[in-house]
Design a protein around this motif. Structure first.
Motif, PDB file in Angstrom:
ATOM      1  N   PHE A 154      -0.055  -0.372   9.425  1.00 53.50           N
ATOM      2  CA  PHE A 154      -0.315   0.356   8.197  1.00 53.50           C
ATOM      3  C   PHE A 154      -1.201  -0.413   7.220  1.00 53.50           C
ATOM      4  CE2 PHE A 154       0.961   1.825   3.921  1.00 53.50           C
ATOM      5  CZ  PHE A 154       0.590   3.152   4.042  1.00 53.50           C
ATOM      6  N   VAL A 155      -0.788  -1.616   6.874  1.00 53.03           N
ATOM      7  CA  VAL A 155      -1.479  -2.372   5.835  1.00 53.03           C
ATOM      8  C   VAL A 155      -2.858  -2.831   6.288  1.00 53.03           C
ATOM      9  CG1 VAL A 155      -1.401  -4.430   4.375  1.00 53.03           C
ATOM     10  CG2 VAL A 155       0.670  -3.089   4.738  1.00 53.03           C
ATOM     11  N   LEU A 156      -2.936  -3.459   7.442  1.00 49.36           N
ATOM     12  CA  LEU A 156      -4.234  -3.971   7.881  1.00 49.36           C
ATOM     13  C   LEU A 156      -5.241  -2.846   8.089  1.00 49.36           C
ATOM     14  CD1 LEU A 156      -3.186  -6.816  10.327  1.00 49.36           C
ATOM     15  CD2 LEU A 156      -3.943  -7.002   7.955  1.00 49.36           C
ATOM     16  N   LYS A 157      -4.756  -1.713   8.542  1.00 49.48           N
ATOM     17  CA  LYS A 157      -5.641  -0.566   8.760  1.00 49.48           C
ATOM     18  C   LYS A 157      -6.177  -0.035   7.438  1.00 49.48           C
ATOM     19  CE  LYS A 157      -5.564   3.978  10.893  1.00 49.48           C
ATOM     20  NZ  LYS A 157      -4.732   4.942  11.596  1.00 49.48           N
ATOM     21  N   ASN A 158      -5.418  -0.179   6.378  1.00 54.32           N
ATOM     22  CA  ASN A 158      -5.775   0.447   5.110  1.00 54.32           C
ATOM     23  C   ASN A 158      -6.205  -0.526   4.026  1.00 54.32           C
ATOM     24  OD1 ASN A 158      -5.156   3.284   5.729  1.00 54.32           O
ATOM     25  ND2 ASN A 158      -3.166   2.398   6.184  1.00 54.32           N
ATOM     26  N   PHE A 159      -6.159  -1.810   4.285  1.00 55.77           N
ATOM     27  CA  PHE A 159      -6.531  -2.801   3.283  1.00 55.77           C
ATOM     28  C   PHE A 159      -7.974  -2.561   2.861  1.00 55.77           C
ATOM     29  CE2 PHE A 159      -7.878  -7.050   1.870  1.00 55.77           C
ATOM     30  CZ  PHE A 159      -6.888  -7.298   0.944  1.00 55.77           C
ATOM     31  N   GLY A 160      -8.172  -2.250   1.603  1.00 53.45           N
ATOM     32  CA  GLY A 160      -9.516  -2.010   1.075  1.00 53.45           C
ATOM     33  C   GLY A 160     -10.048  -0.612   1.316  1.00 53.45           C
ATOM     34  N   ASN A 161      -9.232   0.265   1.899  1.00 54.71           N
ATOM     35  CA  ASN A 161      -9.680   1.636   2.155  1.00 54.71           C
ATOM     36  C   ASN A 161      -9.697   2.420   0.847  1.00 54.71           C
ATOM     37  OD1 ASN A 161     -10.073   4.286   2.936  1.00 54.71           O
ATOM     38  ND2 ASN A 161      -8.382   4.341   4.395  1.00 54.71           N
ATOM     39  N   VAL A 162     -10.885   2.719   0.358  1.00 50.59           N
ATOM     40  CA  VAL A 162     -10.999   3.425  -0.921  1.00 50.59           C
ATOM     41  C   VAL A 162     -10.583   4.883  -0.807  1.00 50.59           C
ATOM     42  CG1 VAL A 162     -12.756   1.880  -1.862  1.00 50.59           C
ATOM     43  CG2 VAL A 162     -13.454   3.899  -0.551  1.00 50.59           C
ATOM     44  N   ASN A 163     -10.493   5.411   0.408  1.00 53.37           N
ATOM     45  CA  ASN A 163     -10.090   6.801   0.631  1.00 53.37           C
ATOM     46  C   ASN A 163      -8.611   6.929   0.989  1.00 53.37           C
ATOM     47  OD1 ASN A 163     -12.733   7.840   0.233  1.00 53.37           O
ATOM     48  ND2 ASN A 163     -13.260   7.151   2.297  1.00 53.37           N
ATOM     49  N   PHE A 164      -7.852   5.870   0.762  1.00 50.76           N
ATOM     50  CA  PHE A 164      -6.453   5.854   1.196  1.00 50.76           C
ATOM     51  C   PHE A 164      -5.665   7.059   0.697  1.00 50.76           C
ATOM     52  CE2 PHE A 164      -2.003   4.807   0.368  1.00 50.76           C
ATOM     53  CZ  PHE A 164      -1.591   4.601   1.667  1.00 50.76           C
ATOM     54  N   LEU A 165      -5.716   7.344  -0.587  1.00 50.25           N
ATOM     55  CA  LEU A 165      -4.919   8.449  -1.134  1.00 50.25           C
ATOM     56  C   LEU A 165      -5.346   9.793  -0.561  1.00 50.25           C
ATOM     57  CD1 LEU A 165      -4.437   7.366  -4.850  1.00 50.25           C
ATOM     58  CD2 LEU A 165      -2.780   7.290  -2.980  1.00 50.25           C
TER      59      LEU A 165
END
Length: 163
Positions: free
Chosen positions: A111-122
């Motif tokens: 979860f975290v590594l895949k989304n770290f810095g992902n500006v489109n997360f929400l």
């Protein structure tokens, strides 16, 4: 050993750094938080000055001792606080607690590594939930009927899930 330890972690991202803080709270160990604000601050400086063969975040500093890796940090904090029961009492509890910390680590990696810095997360949160749903269902089944991950007493495995 110093009385108060220092926890170093990203100042802009909670992640596994919160688990280290919760571990200190559970063990009654006083700490200061040292935020690392940029990748450059860590990769161009701090990782070269930490006296540890595997510098990483989070880390704890206790006098001249530097410890990295979340599981090692939690064990150290439990011992330092005189709360060894937080890492399990019987050999089976200790193994289960370590096992569950590993499973939580797998979840965080997914979860975290895949989304770290992902500006489109929400905007993509439903997609991310689908990715971790199987983990969450297994956790729910494992915890069913228990107060905490390993039974009736809180352990560091419970702290490890805290993000």
């Amino acid at each position: 050993m110093a009385n108060k330890i220092t926890i170093g972690y990203w100042g802009f991202f909670h992640g596994v750094g919160l688990s280290s803080k919760l571990a200190c709270e559970l063990a009654g160990v006083e700490y200061d938080f040292k935020p690392v604000m940029t990748k450059e601050e860590f990769y161009d400086g701090l990782d070269k000055t930490l006296d540890n063969p595997f510098p990483n975040l989070p880390y704890i500093e206790d006098g001249d001792k530097i410890i990295t890796q979340s599981q090692a940090i939690m064990q150290y904090v439990a011992y330092k606080g005189g709360k060894e029961h937080l890492i399990g009492i019987t050999p089976c509890e200790k193994v289960e607690q370590t096992f569950l910390q590993g499973v939580v680590g797998d979840l965080k990696s997914k979860f975290v590594l895949k989304n770290f810095g992902n500006v489109n997360f929400l905007a993509e949160k439903e997609k991310h939930y689908i990715d971790i749903k199987p983990f969450l269902e297994k956790f729910e089944k494992h915890i069913s009927g228990k107060k905490f991950f390993t039974g009736d007493q809180v352990t560091m495995a419970d702290a490890s899930i805290y993000l």
